[in-house]
Design an enzyme around this catalytic site. Sequence first.
Site, PDB file in Angstrom:
ATOM      1  N   GLU A   4      -5.361  -1.501  -1.503  1.00  0.00           N
ATOM      2  CA  GLU A   4      -4.542  -0.697  -1.769  1.00  0.00           C
ATOM      3  C   GLU A   4      -4.618  -0.453  -3.442  1.00  0.00           C
ATOM      4  OE1 GLU A   4      -0.623   0.624  -3.209  1.00  0.00           O
ATOM      5  OE2 GLU A   4      -1.459  -1.412  -3.453  1.00  0.00           O
ATOM      6  N   ASP A  49      -4.879  -6.947  -0.937  1.00  0.00           N
ATOM      7  CA  ASP A  49      -5.518  -7.271  -2.111  1.00  0.00           C
ATOM      8  C   ASP A  49      -4.687  -7.662  -3.448  1.00  0.00           C
ATOM      9  OD1 ASP A  49      -4.476  -4.678  -1.992  1.00  0.00           O
ATOM     10  OD2 ASP A  49      -6.053  -4.010  -3.573  1.00  0.00           O
TER      11      ASP A  49
END
Lengths: 421, 421, 421, 421
Positions: free
Chosen positions: B145, B78
């Site tokens: 994350e 991400d």
Amino acid sequence: MNTLTVGLQERTAALEELYRDLHEHPELSFQEERTAGVVAARIAAAGCEVTTGVGRTGVVGVLRNGTGPTVLLRADMDALPVREIEKVPYRSRVTATDPDGATVPVMHACGHDTHVTALVGAVEQLAAQRDAWSGTVLAVFQPAEEIGAGARAMLDDGFLERFPPFDVALGQHISSAPSGHLYVRPGVFMAAADSLRVTVFGRGGHGSSPQNTVDPIVIAAAIVLRLQTIVAREVAPTDVAVVSVGAIHAGNKENVIPATAELKLNIRTFDAGVRERVLGAVRRIVAAEAAAAGAPREPEIAPINDFPLLVNDPGAADRVRAAFAEEFGAAQVHEAARKPGSEDFGCFADAAGVPSVFWNFGGFDPALYPDGPAQAYLAVAAGHAPGNHSPEFVPTGTGPTLHRATAALLTAAAAWLAPRA
Amino acid sequence: MNTLTVGLQERTAALEELYRDLHEHPELSFQEERTAGVVAARIAAAGCEVTTGVGRTGVVGVLRNGTGPTVLLRADMDALPVREIEKVPYRSRVTATDPDGATVPVMHACGHDTHVTALVGAVEQLAAQRDAWSGTVLAVFQPAEEIGAGARAMLDDGFLERFPPFDVALGQHISSAPSGHLYVRPGVFMAAADSLRVTVFGRGGHGSSPQNTVDPIVIAAAIVLRLQTIVAREVAPTDVAVVSVGAIHAGNKENVIPATAELKLNIRTFDAGVRERVLGAVRRIVAAEAAAAGAPREPEIAPINDFPLLVNDPGAADRVRAAFAEEFGAAQVHEAARKPGSEDFGCFADAAGVPSVFWNFGGFDPALYPDGPAQAYLAVAAGHAPGNHSPEFVPTGTGPTLHRATAALLTAAAAWLAPRA
Amino acid sequence: MNTLTVGLQERTAALEELYRDLHEHPELSFQEERTAGVVAARIAAAGCEVTTGVGRTGVVGVLRNGTGPTVLLRADMDALPVREIEKVPYRSRVTATDPDGATVPVMHACGHDTHVTALVGAVEQLAAQRDAWSGTVLAVFQPAEEIGAGARAMLDDGFLERFPPFDVALGQHISSAPSGHLYVRPGVFMAAADSLRVTVFGRGGHGSSPQNTVDPIVIAAAIVLRLQTIVAREVAPTDVAVVSVGAIHAGNKENVIPATAELKLNIRTFDAGVRERVLGAVRRIVAAEAAAAGAPREPEIAPINDFPLLVNDPGAADRVRAAFAEEFGAAQVHEAARKPGSEDFGCFADAAGVPSVFWNFGGFDPALYPDGPAQAYLAVAAGHAPGNHSPEFVPTGTGPTLHRATAALLTAAAAWLAPRA
Amino acid sequence: MNTLTVGLQERTAALEELYRDLHEHPELSFQEERTAGVVAARIAAAGCEVTTGVGRTGVVGVLRNGTGPTVLLRADMDALPVREIEKVPYRSRVTATDPDGATVPVMHACGHDTHVTALVGAVEQLAAQRDAWSGTVLAVFQPAEEIGAGARAMLDDGFLERFPPFDVALGQHISSAPSGHLYVRPGVFMAAADSLRVTVFGRGGHGSSPQNTVDPIVIAAAIVLRLQTIVAREVAPTDVAVVSVGAIHAGNKENVIPATAELKLNIRTFDAGVRERVLGAVRRIVAAEAAAAGAPREPEIAPINDFPLLVNDPGAADRVRAAFAEEFGAAQVHEAARKPGSEDFGCFADAAGVPSVFWNFGGFDPALYPDGPAQAYLAVAAGHAPGNHSPEFVPTGTGPTLHRATAALLTAAAAWLAPRA
């Protein structure tokens, strides 16, 4: 009783319906398309010559009725980016895109919907009572009062050249005061206002490594707190000034220290010297608080908008006050206090070189004001009654409120318009 | 030289191309649809059994190659709501809708694009070098994350039951350090993190009548400044804690005092007692600063997310470090400092009860680090080099960087995988 | 058991009496006339060659006992301007004139009275046990440790030339820990300290006319709050720094805004780079916060005093620790944590180019430390036990405390002194 | 020209000498022993019946001169704890012990020395011109005006019973305005004042271990900054309030965090409701900022002194103003602005139930006031002229200033005293 107001009572239910429709469909400054359309249709039907798109979204109606003075009556149309609390069935659920591209809720939190409704009502009543007066009425539905730009936009769009010259400008504003009561004041009435956008530059980075950043949120917070010292320490206690931070925005994510922060400031003063000192102090504090953090670049301060002082012509104000007292009884008419709020209504008369008068009318249940109509502000201070721009500023007793506001416009206008023989 | 890395150099141009594509198309946490698609296609083509949608947008590839240990290799996918500065032609121009409904810019400002690229490269290389090893590789492409939620989401989605048991978990993160250098540390490596959303309640009103409001922006500013005292006064100087305010938002209009303000906080600690004291101090300060203003309602404090401590298994960390030193030379391998950043990588090994090792690799031109690779942070502190989450965090020398990151994964994996006889 | 401590127990009551007398008569830095007199008489009676007035009020005793190593034992003598709370009958009621001419209360709030007592006891015991050792003991009673000036003053007064060369320097400090326990650490033990006096210049005037003044109290308050951001934002979380404002003084009368304000700052660091960054940030913040107020003159920042880092020689520290463990049992000896406090003890050994060791001994009822001797600081943090410099820092169980402190000096000295055959 | 002022010019040199002597020997509130002695001797010599020790250090002179009205003329005698800058040869070098036991510098920084001199001069002139008037003059030399306690002390000491009843009370105060100019105002003239002592309780400790303390200096700084929000946010912009912190004291030593801090506050208001709101906000902020730090005990807030509103009787003020205009010319007499300063002069007339008038006279070189006498405050604001309580408040042109001040007393008195036939 003023013959212009005869029969007004029967109109009130229809005006309430108009008001609720406007309240449910608020529009931001210079976005008043729907409002302008509703207004234009109503006053055209009443017999006005109507021009739309004056100063982007403004509407002007001219109602000619023989020889005699010309009176300008003005209502402002725009609403605010405030989320209305759930209090009335006709509450706003509207959102709009603001000039920064953000999606914001919109609400008539300053009550301009009552201003529009009362002016539509006054026009319709003047049209219905043509036998009772003579002269010309200029009905001005102004956009973008909230950003201090609408009156100038209409003037810049040729207002003085395109419409009949006028002898006086009259306008009004709802306030947190009991329904039925009116407030007039000769001389300085409302403050000059300066709005500024402050952009603070830091250095962004990871939230876990502040030592590698210059945190603009800490700078912005220090600016907000230090700005409080301007009014508290730098303005004489007997002078008047307000410095408000109305918006602060920085960062998207909790663990990323952003690179910039933005503040929107609003400054109110009644005196040029005080204004200069306050503006100078804002610039000094903003620069120094950034320097305290070792900011890589000095903050930028850019104007958003500004409002001039609003000054009522003393003679004209006395004439309005006397007319109100005769029509509504002296117990319902009060000397208004000087207000730190601002208005661009004065621009029309200033540009034309004629007198103008602006007054307030109450819009709330009298039970909210235990200290009486003259001390209405105490009730706001105590939290008993909402103040303008609050998300709770929804007038109660809209029937009596709208009736009195319409009657006030008619009564003030009648003080200039020539009566028919 | 480790036989797994043989021929890797020829792959580098293709990996750079993949990296630029990922960099140009960053996606927010749990929105990694495009990234997952690209990854799944690549590793399927390399011969993995691929499962997508694990923990919403995660991808798991299983590469079986005979008997032997199973090694989990993990990359996070991400990006962040940061607006990338204009530095490289493949920069991001992407915006997305964040969980609060706001439109935000998106950027790989934490370099997860390099993690994904290196793991794809490692899988492709392992597939190409099947003769050189034996065992099973679990390639885990984890979502989300940045919000500490992706590893748990994959585990909650049956990760341990659905995929082969593993003997060790290995992962890596790019850092602001010279390309080619690697940083390993046994024991506590990264901090526990707690993110909180603080909503301050004031009373809205007109910017010219502060006396009728309770100004939430002043409360928020006082909170921001007073929070600084937690690390400065309440945490022992030899303990480690960070309290960052990553976002502050209140108000839409300069002349309307809003009713609420919102802060997003991020807290880092390495010790449970310190964490409790810091969280208690945040709660105390937030409540008291609102009380100082006479706020009508106590602020709300709600968790946004949290990360556990990241602890490297000492024996496994030594094994990785030794393998690196042998493969790349001791001068390129350093003892990592304890970091106040956070990671959810540890969740996989913790859940499985096996050891794990996480290391850093450098991603920038060595000339930016005049004080040497071991003091890379000094260059960030001095502003010579960007830090993670900065809008300038765009790796330079991407060829060598990606080559070394891929080789590091292969070298660490080789320390467990059985060599073919 | 170490033969030097034989018979020490019988001495304890007399040492307690000495201690109570010193506690009741504390003296500020460089004013330790009475203390020096008491000490000189006692150690002369024990057989030392005594020199007084070394470095203004310091006392040096030389106890020669044949060939062998020379060991320097050092105790500091000065007290603090703190008002002692009423807890023990021998509490201080003393006031003195501080260097600024102010009358201040004085208290042994840092426990130097126990240091003096223990060193007098050690000298008397060494004199009584001449048969058990051989060599020379230099007993150094140092003034003005609290202002970091006493050790340098003694050295500047020819200490190295006037007294025998020594092989090791040993010293100790009481801490908030259980009586009987000892704490040793090799390497960096205590912080560098810089103390600064900041004078803020405003413009005085009548309290009712702030607009005619520049309020230095507001500037000083803004400085105090903004200084908190140095440790919270500018120092890496894993580095150690402390910035404390220990004194703030401005104004005499509630309705007069004073012209100046004064702050006294104390800064602790363990690293030269961190120290420079912190000092730079202090200068930057002080200047900017004055600029924010439009101060007529930039603040002055003047040094008050400074302390170097205190570093224990690793080999010598291990020797002391081993001797303690053998004499008192390993359960009573702990690895000390690095401490942000400061000490000028190290100056003697640094100047002579020999190793030195400094350790802590506990001085309070073990019941105050429910988390055990190694986590003594938790009890201070929780408010169960007083910390150094607190007005409640009055050792309990003075018998056992003084006995152990004296025994510790003897035991450490014995690790160097040649035993008699 | 008023016959009472005939020959006054010849007295001026002697009055200047008296003034310089008083200026050089200032005394704190209720310590005016020397001043009282000088005054008593002078007015006794002029023929007054003199009583000393009225309200501790007050002096009352009664000058009887046949039938007619009784006029009370009042001067206040006390000085301030301010260190005078070096500007005139007769500057104060005096120190005294304040009520807290501290040694403080003393200065006539509020110009009460001119008040005393002018009243002595008026008494001497009235005695010399007995033929020109008839009635009784009560010359009141009041102590302790600066702490709002002197007038009450004299009244509590039987003033009304012990001295003749009076028909009017007259008093004056020097201000930063051009010599020769006088300032009168009917109605509310000066503010109510409340002075408070705030004691903040933290927990003391070593400057290197802030985590074991509750730092009262940080709490005090947060209070000072947050108090700024009261005037800036909680008082209506058109209301008047001042909140000044005149003194802050904490700590003696840079490396000891003290256990307490003390603030002295001064609050000015013109309205009972505003006063209540401001006092409530002070209490709220003080308590909350201590709570924000987790203070072990809530701060104590104790009154130091208080002053009532000063209100001039409208009819009497008009009479004084007319007399001034006739005597000195209308160009020298101005409408005073409402002042946020405070005065206990009103207590005498309030207690007696008679009218009173208080006015200001200028005391500085007219060249300092380029914007004219009516805007004198602009010069103070711009830093061209000193304001009351400033260490630079030393009148210039003392001859003309004292002459006009004495003449003003005589002229105002003559407006009541019966002229001799």
